[in-house]
Design a protein around this motif. Sequence first.
Motif, PDB file in Angstrom:
ATOM      1  N   GLU A 234      32.397  39.481  44.581  1.00 51.25           N
ATOM      2  CA  GLU A 234      33.286  40.084  45.419  1.00 51.25           C
ATOM      3  C   GLU A 234      33.742  39.414  46.254  1.00 51.25           C
ATOM      4  O   GLU A 234      34.090  39.014  47.156  1.00 51.25           O
ATOM      5  CB  GLU A 234      32.869  41.695  46.561  1.00 51.25           C
ATOM      6  CG  GLU A 234      31.984  42.405  46.419  1.00 51.25           C
ATOM      7  CD  GLU A 234      32.897  43.222  45.057  1.00 51.25           C
ATOM      8  OE1 GLU A 234      34.127  42.941  44.980  1.00 51.25           O
ATOM      9  OE2 GLU A 234      32.454  44.122  44.527  1.00 51.25           O
ATOM     10  N   ARG A 237      37.503  39.818  47.459  1.00 51.17           N
ATOM     11  CA  ARG A 237      37.718  40.656  48.202  1.00 51.17           C
ATOM     12  C   ARG A 237      36.819  39.935  49.612  1.00 51.17           C
ATOM     13  O   ARG A 237      37.791  40.297  50.968  1.00 51.17           O
ATOM     14  CB  ARG A 237      36.563  41.965  48.056  1.00 51.17           C
ATOM     15  CG  ARG A 237      37.346  43.085  46.824  1.00 51.17           C
ATOM     16  CD  ARG A 237      35.610  43.986  46.534  1.00 51.17           C
ATOM     17  NE  ARG A 237      36.043  44.947  47.098  1.00 51.17           N
ATOM     18  CZ  ARG A 237      35.254  46.039  47.481  1.00 51.17           C
ATOM     19  NH1 ARG A 237      34.335  45.808  46.103  1.00 51.17           N
ATOM     20  NH2 ARG A 237      35.641  46.965  48.096  1.00 51.17           N
ATOM     21  N   TYR A 247      38.165  45.377  54.932  1.00 46.96           N
ATOM     22  CA  TYR A 247      37.984  44.705  53.608  1.00 46.96           C
ATOM     23  C   TYR A 247      38.716  45.973  52.576  1.00 46.96           C
ATOM     24  O   TYR A 247      39.061  47.137  53.505  1.00 46.96           O
ATOM     25  CB  TYR A 247      36.624  45.246  53.915  1.00 46.96           C
ATOM     26  CG  TYR A 247      35.254  44.480  52.288  1.00 46.96           C
ATOM     27  CD1 TYR A 247      35.708  43.348  51.962  1.00 46.96           C
ATOM     28  CD2 TYR A 247      34.585  46.132  51.834  1.00 46.96           C
ATOM     29  CE1 TYR A 247      34.532  43.664  50.594  1.00 46.96           C
ATOM     30  CE2 TYR A 247      34.519  45.848  50.073  1.00 46.96           C
ATOM     31  CZ  TYR A 247      34.179  44.759  50.296  1.00 46.96           C
ATOM     32  OH  TYR A 247      33.388  44.363  49.137  1.00 46.96           O
ATOM     33  N   SER A 248      39.002  45.986  51.489  1.00 46.98           N
ATOM     34  CA  SER A 248      39.719  46.886  50.626  1.00 46.98           C
ATOM     35  C   SER A 248      38.271  47.768  50.124  1.00 46.98           C
ATOM     36  O   SER A 248      37.461  46.891  49.342  1.00 46.98           O
ATOM     37  CB  SER A 248      40.492  46.010  49.727  1.00 46.98           C
ATOM     38  OG  SER A 248      40.456  46.367  48.738  1.00 46.98           O
ATOM     39  N   ASN A 252      36.198  44.425  43.031  1.00 46.57           N
ATOM     40  CA  ASN A 252      37.029  42.723  42.856  1.00 46.57           C
ATOM     41  C   ASN A 252      38.223  42.099  41.633  1.00 46.57           C
ATOM     42  O   ASN A 252      38.907  42.267  42.287  1.00 46.57           O
ATOM     43  CB  ASN A 252      36.110  41.947  42.851  1.00 46.57           C
ATOM     44  CG  ASN A 252      35.935  40.071  42.914  1.00 46.57           C
ATOM     45  OD1 ASN A 252      36.027  39.725  43.439  1.00 46.57           O
ATOM     46  ND2 ASN A 252      36.602  39.816  41.926  1.00 46.57           N
ATOM     47  N   LEU A 255      40.937  44.952  42.066  1.00 47.14           N
ATOM     48  CA  LEU A 255      42.022  44.647  43.660  1.00 47.14           C
ATOM     49  C   LEU A 255      42.950  42.850  43.226  1.00 47.14           C
ATOM     50  O   LEU A 255      43.924  42.800  43.691  1.00 47.14           O
ATOM     51  CB  LEU A 255      41.320  43.579  44.998  1.00 47.14           C
ATOM     52  CG  LEU A 255      42.172  42.794  46.170  1.00 47.14           C
ATOM     53  CD1 LEU A 255      43.097  43.853  46.412  1.00 47.14           C
ATOM     54  CD2 LEU A 255      41.314  43.286  46.978  1.00 47.14           C
TER      55      LEU A 255
END
Length: 488
Positions: A234, A237, A247-248, A252, A255
Amino acid sequence: MSFKIAIIGAGSVGFTKKLFTDILCVPEFQDVEFALTDMSEHNLQMIKQILDTIVASNKLPTKVSATTNRREALTGARYIISCVRVGGLEAYADDIRIPLKYGIDQCVGDTICAGGILYGQRNIPVILDFCKDIRKVAEPGAKFLNYANPMAMNTWAAIEYGKVDTVGLCHGVQHGAEQIAEVLGAKSANELDYICSGINHQTWFVDLKLNGRKIGKDELIAAFEAHPVFSQQEKLRIDVLKRFGVYSTESNGHLSEYLPWYRKRPDEITKWIDMSDWIHGETGGYLRHSTETRNWFETEFPQFLESATKPIDRAKRSNEHASHILEALETGRVYRGHFNLKNNGVITNLPSDAIIESPGFVDRFGINMVSGITIPEACAATCIASINVQRMSVHAAISGDIDLLKLAVLHDPLVGAVATPEEVWQMVDEMVVAQARWLPQYADAVPAAKERLAKSTVKTREWAGAARRNVRSIDELRAEKAALKQAV
């Protein structure tokens, strides 16, 4: 309780099985009727065999029917669940292949970016056909639960133009919460109290507590960077977390293709992705995964059928929203989740007409969203860029306006970072021509697009992408699964 649930696109075998067993984990729902429908008779019969085996093995009174006649399946249904992929893997391959000719490297390509926008153009006319049938033959007031991507565009079209009571559902929030729980050392995500808000696949953990203790940005960054697996899988991210402060929810790989910064230079892409699994950023990763999954299911069907003989374990009910929403609506037991609905002021700094993903509660009175949420400005800016693309894409799909479609693609963050306007115009012509059989609204635009392509001087290249892997054979998949089992 006895009512009818229709599942459109039920040939999505693994997901249909999960939804089916989840719903049957609710004690009051054992007398319901499931009506499966799909364009593929072959896929329908496979999933029906599996579900019939589950019913027989658990000695349930549940009824299961299967038909390629969608209207028949929808007749009298109280709930309609959509898992469709219009154009199947054939069209999906073009969503990945054609943009690569113009330097646009996608991992998934099903939400925005060039692939996601064209996916929406294929889906929206079909979604409106679903809605027309729901209005005509389903139970009055029937609820449409959309699981199909592109989530925001499909849900936007169903609500705004289909005029059907619709909610969009995804599991990105739950998966993000599971990651956070793991890096913080929690036993499960149940120890977390969180608010996620934004738009589908760009939802943000704007408030986070572990057992009542507030978790701040620095602690979360340190926890992810210390994790031996997520620190590698990640990377993108984590970088966004450092810069945005939150945090989304999305993976990974997902996004990476919604933002203009990480996939625009081929030599930079591998810095931000991880090749341990498709979801972490591999070029065309989900297309490869979907192809392998379909081939594996076809070959190993007897094993899937055998697994269906096991008793339903209510303790293993998944965190997919559908069964919990139905339970709350029918029994009044309150359920809290994150749902995709029209904003209408729920998120104060996103457009009112957008489809947002945010917390809500469900009971006998319906889905009730928590209003008055304000997300961080950077998150809002990123979401608004995608919302503008989604809005134009929906309007183009409804009108069949190829110029508006080109403008939608031009304004996509990653496309705009990579391609020139001339390249975008040609790429859209090429994609519309290649997918014409699934794009009835553009039928009048196809001849002119072909003429432009024949005269075009825009150069393209045959490129596999920065991080492409070949589809594995069944023998390779067997060997890998055997090795993993032995290692465990």
